[in-house]
Design a protein around this motif. Structure first.
Motif, mmCIF file in Angstrom:
data_model
loop_
_atom_site.group_PDB
_atom_site.id
_atom_site.type_symbol
_atom_site.label_atom_id
_atom_site.label_comp_id
_atom_site.label_asym_id
_atom_site.label_seq_id
_atom_site.Cartn_x
_atom_site.Cartn_y
_atom_site.Cartn_z
ATOM 1 N N GLY A 96 81.942 6.884 23.367
ATOM 2 C CA GLY A 96 82.552 5.900 24.256
ATOM 3 C C GLY A 96 82.064 4.488 23.963
ATOM 4 O O GLY A 96 82.845 3.535 23.963
ATOM 5 N N LEU A 97 80.792 4.347 23.686
ATOM 6 C CA LEU A 97 80.238 3.042 23.347
ATOM 7 C C LEU A 97 80.822 2.524 22.036
ATOM 8 O O LEU A 97 81.178 1.347 21.931
ATOM 9 N N ALA A 98 80.955 3.397 21.052
ATOM 10 C CA ALA A 98 81.550 2.998 19.774
ATOM 11 C C ALA A 98 83.007 2.572 19.972
ATOM 12 O O ALA A 98 83.461 1.582 19.383
ATOM 13 N N TRP A 99 83.743 3.323 20.797
ATOM 14 C CA TRP A 99 85.134 2.955 21.075
ATOM 15 C C TRP A 99 85.205 1.597 21.763
ATOM 16 O O TRP A 99 86.034 0.754 21.410
ATOM 17 N N PHE A 100 84.339 1.371 22.762
ATOM 18 C CA PHE A 100 84.326 0.112 23.498
ATOM 19 C C PHE A 100 84.023 -1.061 22.551
ATOM 20 O O PHE A 100 84.697 -2.103 22.617
ATOM 21 N N ILE A 101 83.028 -0.899 21.691
ATOM 22 C CA ILE A 101 82.683 -1.962 20.745
ATOM 23 C C ILE A 101 83.857 -2.238 19.797
ATOM 24 O O ILE A 101 84.170 -3.388 19.487
ATOM 25 N N ILE A 157 78.626 9.693 25.297
ATOM 26 C CA ILE A 157 78.267 8.306 25.599
ATOM 27 C C ILE A 157 78.316 7.461 24.326
ATOM 28 O O ILE A 157 78.844 6.346 24.323
ATOM 29 N N GLY A 158 77.777 7.993 23.235
ATOM 30 C CA GLY A 158 77.816 7.269 21.962
ATOM 31 C C GLY A 158 79.229 7.029 21.477
ATOM 32 O O GLY A 158 79.556 5.945 20.995
ATOM 33 N N SER A 183 76.304 12.494 22.949
ATOM 34 C CA SER A 183 77.369 12.292 21.961
ATOM 35 C C SER A 183 78.591 11.626 22.600
ATOM 36 O O SER A 183 79.203 10.734 22.000
#
Length: 102
Positions: A91-96, A88-89, A86
């Protein structure tokens, strides 16, 4: 002074005056009572869903509370894995979102 309401029964077609139920077939014809009944049904469904969620936790939560220590360890590992995935997901959503925002 009372307001005279004349409502036609959708079931049998009889006109009723100031009644909540049809005098012929006993069908609910009052719009206010129908709304109240629907609101109560929605509230009951929400309460039932909350009770179900409390009484039936997910697998990781059930294993964390199990009396057997091996199952407790498996429960904590599973719970930790879910939290890591969760994070990692998220963080990835924030980065995108930051890359898309420019």
């Amino acid at each position: 002074m009372a307001v005279k309401r004349i409502i036609k029964c959708p079931n049998c077609g009889v006109f009723n005056t100031n009644n909540d139920y049809c005098s012929n077939c006993n069908t609910l014809i009052s719009h206010q009572k129908k709304r109240e009944k629907k609101e109560l049904a929605v509230k009951k469904a929400e309460i039932d869903a909350a009770i179900h969620k409390l009484e039936n936790p997910n697998l990781a939560e059930r294993l964390k509370k199990h009396p057997f220590i091996l199952y407790k360890i498996i429960g904590w590992i599973l719970y930790s894995a879910i939290m890591v995935v969760s994070a990692i997901g998220a963080g990835l959503a924030w980065f995108i979102a930051m890359v898309a925002a420019g």
